[in-house]
Design a protein around this motif. Sequence first.
Motif, PDB file in Angstrom:
ATOM      1  N   THR A  98      40.754 -15.091  21.288  1.00 61.00           N
ATOM      2  CA  THR A  98      42.056 -15.599  20.851  1.00 61.00           C
ATOM      3  C   THR A  98      42.734 -14.619  19.904  1.00 61.00           C
ATOM      4  O   THR A  98      43.946 -14.371  20.002  1.00 61.00           O
ATOM      5  N   ALA A  99      41.957 -14.035  18.993  1.00 63.10           N
ATOM      6  CA  ALA A  99      42.523 -13.078  18.043  1.00 63.10           C
ATOM      7  C   ALA A  99      43.117 -11.868  18.767  1.00 63.10           C
ATOM      8  O   ALA A  99      44.244 -11.442  18.484  1.00 63.10           O
ATOM      9  N   ARG A 100      42.376 -11.318  19.708  1.00 66.21           N
ATOM     10  CA  ARG A 100      42.843 -10.128  20.409  1.00 66.21           C
ATOM     11  C   ARG A 100      44.055 -10.442  21.286  1.00 66.21           C
ATOM     12  O   ARG A 100      44.931  -9.598  21.460  1.00 66.21           O
ATOM     13  N   ALA A 101      44.102 -11.642  21.826  1.00 67.51           N
ATOM     14  CA  ALA A 101      45.274 -12.029  22.619  1.00 67.51           C
ATOM     15  C   ALA A 101      46.516 -12.131  21.741  1.00 67.51           C
ATOM     16  O   ALA A 101      47.644 -12.059  22.234  1.00 67.51           O
ATOM     17  N   ASN A 102      46.298 -12.271  20.428  1.00 64.52           N
ATOM     18  CA  ASN A 102      47.395 -12.303  19.468  1.00 64.52           C
ATOM     19  C   ASN A 102      47.487 -10.998  18.680  1.00 64.52           C
ATOM     20  O   ASN A 102      48.050 -10.963  17.581  1.00 64.52           O
ATOM     21  N   GLU A 103      46.899  -9.941  19.261  1.00 64.12           N
ATOM     22  CA  GLU A 103      46.986  -8.579  18.738  1.00 64.12           C
ATOM     23  C   GLU A 103      46.359  -8.422  17.356  1.00 64.12           C
ATOM     24  O   GLU A 103      46.816  -7.630  16.524  1.00 64.12           O
ATOM     25  N   VAL A 104      45.298  -9.181  17.105  1.00 63.60           N
ATOM     26  CA  VAL A 104      44.501  -9.013  15.890  1.00 63.60           C
ATOM     27  C   VAL A 104      43.355  -8.057  16.242  1.00 63.60           C
ATOM     28  O   VAL A 104      42.537  -8.380  17.100  1.00 63.60           O
ATOM     29  N   PRO A 105      43.259  -6.893  15.589  1.00 62.44           N
ATOM     30  CA  PRO A 105      42.363  -5.814  16.047  1.00 62.44           C
ATOM     31  C   PRO A 105      40.914  -5.935  15.592  1.00 62.44           C
ATOM     32  O   PRO A 105      40.377  -5.072  14.901  1.00 62.44           O
ATOM     33  N   ILE A 106      40.232  -6.998  15.983  1.00 62.62           N
ATOM     34  CA  ILE A 106      38.804  -7.118  15.689  1.00 62.62           C
ATOM     35  C   ILE A 106      37.998  -6.843  16.950  1.00 62.62           C
ATOM     36  O   ILE A 106      38.494  -7.005  18.072  1.00 62.62           O
ATOM     37  N   VAL A 107      36.749  -6.431  16.739  1.00 61.45           N
ATOM     38  CA  VAL A 107      35.882  -6.028  17.854  1.00 61.45           C
ATOM     39  C   VAL A 107      34.488  -6.595  17.632  1.00 61.45           C
ATOM     40  O   VAL A 107      33.975  -6.575  16.513  1.00 61.45           O
ATOM     41  N   SER A 108      33.882  -7.098  18.700  1.00 59.51           N
ATOM     42  CA  SER A 108      32.507  -7.596  18.621  1.00 59.51           C
ATOM     43  C   SER A 108      31.526  -6.437  18.777  1.00 59.51           C
ATOM     44  O   SER A 108      31.614  -5.662  19.731  1.00 59.51           O
ATOM     45  N   LEU A 109      30.574  -6.353  17.842  1.00 54.98           N
ATOM     46  CA  LEU A 109      29.576  -5.282  17.864  1.00 54.98           C
ATOM     47  C   LEU A 109      28.255  -5.707  18.486  1.00 54.98           C
ATOM     48  O   LEU A 109      27.460  -4.862  18.894  1.00 54.98           O
ATOM     49  N   ALA A 110      28.005  -7.024  18.533  1.00 54.08           N
ATOM     50  CA  ALA A 110      26.722  -7.497  19.072  1.00 54.08           C
ATOM     51  C   ALA A 110      26.779  -8.997  19.309  1.00 54.08           C
ATOM     52  O   ALA A 110      27.437  -9.737  18.569  1.00 54.08           O
ATOM     53  N   ALA A 111      26.070  -9.438  20.343  1.00 54.81           N
ATOM     54  CA  ALA A 111      25.879 -10.866  20.591  1.00 54.81           C
ATOM     55  C   ALA A 111      24.612 -11.294  19.861  1.00 54.81           C
ATOM     56  O   ALA A 111      23.527 -10.806  20.164  1.00 54.81           O
ATOM     57  N   ILE A 112      24.749 -12.192  18.902  1.00 51.43           N
ATOM     58  CA  ILE A 112      23.561 -12.629  18.158  1.00 51.43           C
ATOM     59  C   ILE A 112      22.632 -13.437  19.053  1.00 51.43           C
ATOM     60  O   ILE A 112      21.407 -13.290  18.987  1.00 51.43           O
ATOM     61  N   ILE A 113      23.216 -14.292  19.896  1.00 51.00           N
ATOM     62  CA  ILE A 113      22.441 -15.075  20.870  1.00 51.00           C
ATOM     63  C   ILE A 113      22.944 -14.704  22.256  1.00 51.00           C
ATOM     64  O   ILE A 113      24.150 -14.682  22.504  1.00 51.00           O
ATOM     65  N   GLN A 114      22.043 -14.426  23.174  1.00 50.75           N
ATOM     66  CA  GLN A 114      22.429 -13.876  24.473  1.00 50.75           C
ATOM     67  C   GLN A 114      23.142 -14.886  25.373  1.00 50.75           C
ATOM     68  O   GLN A 114      24.028 -14.513  26.135  1.00 50.75           O
ATOM     69  N   HIS A 115      22.775 -16.152  25.291  1.00 48.28           N
ATOM     70  CA  HIS A 115      23.420 -17.172  26.129  1.00 48.28           C
ATOM     71  C   HIS A 115      23.933 -18.313  25.253  1.00 48.28           C
ATOM     72  O   HIS A 115      23.450 -18.533  24.142  1.00 48.28           O
ATOM     73  N   ASN A 116      24.916 -19.025  25.774  1.00 43.52           N
ATOM     74  CA  ASN A 116      25.522 -20.135  25.040  1.00 43.52           C
ATOM     75  C   ASN A 116      24.529 -21.293  24.929  1.00 43.52           C
ATOM     76  O   ASN A 116      24.148 -21.890  25.936  1.00 43.52           O
ATOM     77  N   THR A 117      24.128 -21.610  23.721  1.00 41.33           N
ATOM     78  CA  THR A 117      23.152 -22.682  23.497  1.00 41.33           C
ATOM     79  C   THR A 117      23.832 -23.969  23.024  1.00 41.33           C
ATOM     80  O   THR A 117      23.203 -24.824  22.415  1.00 41.33           O
ATOM     81  N   SER A 118      25.124 -24.096  23.317  1.00 43.31           N
ATOM     82  CA  SER A 118      25.850 -25.305  22.929  1.00 43.31           C
ATOM     83  C   SER A 118      26.139 -26.180  24.144  1.00 43.31           C
ATOM     84  O   SER A 118      26.033 -25.734  25.292  1.00 43.31           O
ATOM     85  N   GLY A 119      26.517 -27.414  23.868  1.00 41.93           N
ATOM     86  CA  GLY A 119      26.838 -28.340  24.947  1.00 41.93           C
ATOM     87  C   GLY A 119      27.237 -29.694  24.392  1.00 41.93           C
ATOM     88  O   GLY A 119      27.317 -29.900  23.176  1.00 41.93           O
ATOM     89  N   PHE A 120      27.479 -30.628  25.307  1.00 36.71           N
ATOM     90  CA  PHE A 120      27.901 -31.968  24.916  1.00 36.71           C
ATOM     91  C   PHE A 120      26.684 -32.878  24.794  1.00 36.71           C
ATOM     92  O   PHE A 120      25.901 -33.021  25.725  1.00 36.71           O
TER      93      PHE A 120
END
Length: 331
Positions: A98-120
């Motif tokens: 969302t930030a980058r789509a609004n031209e906020v110049p942040i960059v991800s350096l690493a995925a702390i967790i490889q897969h999404n461990t969230s859910g309903f």
Amino acid sequence: MKKLLSLLIISLLLLGCSANPSTTDSSKAESTTEVTLILDWTPNTNHTGIFVAKDKGYFAEEGLVVKILEPSSSGNVEQLVAAGKSEFGISQQEQVTTARANEVPIVSLAAIIQHNTSGFASPTMKNIHNAKDFEGKTYGGWGLPSEDAILKALMEKDKADFSKIKMINIGEADQLTSLTKDIDLTWIFYGWTGIEAELRQQPLDMLWLKDVDPALDFYTPVVITNEATIKSQPELARKFMKAVSAGYQFAIKNPAESAEILIKNAPEANPELIRKSQAWLSPQYQADATRWGEQKIQVWESYAKWLVERDLLPQMIDPAKAYTNDFLPNS
């Protein structure tokens, strides 16, 4: 005249001698670099590798003194990192996109967790086993547009009517307590809230996001910096990520000892929760990736397209600019 000259020479020598210690102190000061890291939440097992890196001296080995801060009301992590108020931060792929789509110049350096461990999550007594069962139920969340979109997509997939689910904002209320009172389901990160439910002996049914749609198997959380830091201080980013990577690799191999390190740094958290959460989460950090932190362009592209298709982004991002693996150690 000779006497005055002698006194002047002695004075200069004394000044020179007194200057030497300060020069030495200056060189020592220059040998270390102070940086700031802002967390996305209070310290929890998502952050264990960071505290391991601090306590085990991995940051110090790279000449870094890292100040770890919790989020504050002065601005969100993404804004503070983008503005250079903090060199590094913890965020999520959702916020970075969302930030980058609004031209906020942040960059991800690493995925702390490889897969999404969230859910309903829902109490087992509610008998919510698929999205069709959401009809007539009450969902408690944070009031984010992405929640509506994900729930709607999930229900449409099961030919359910999204208009038949009641949406309420529970803010920062205890999700597990809310599930016993006001709501039927909520969005949780199982590595923390799900484990807490186990400790409370509160049985839950889970619908994992990664199983709903492959595009929702995004990286959460991630380590971020800004484009300026990458451009002007690449060696700083490299040293920082070398230490952080070593911290998470240690946590992967030593969940019990890592839990104790986090307990020391998170005195307000439940030690039993930390220990059980760490045992569950340590194998999830790297999972099936070739190394900890590795990110794939397909993950960034798929999630961004998913948002664009549902009018949740003002524009499509360039996924290749949203992240980088360049500062991760090779092994």
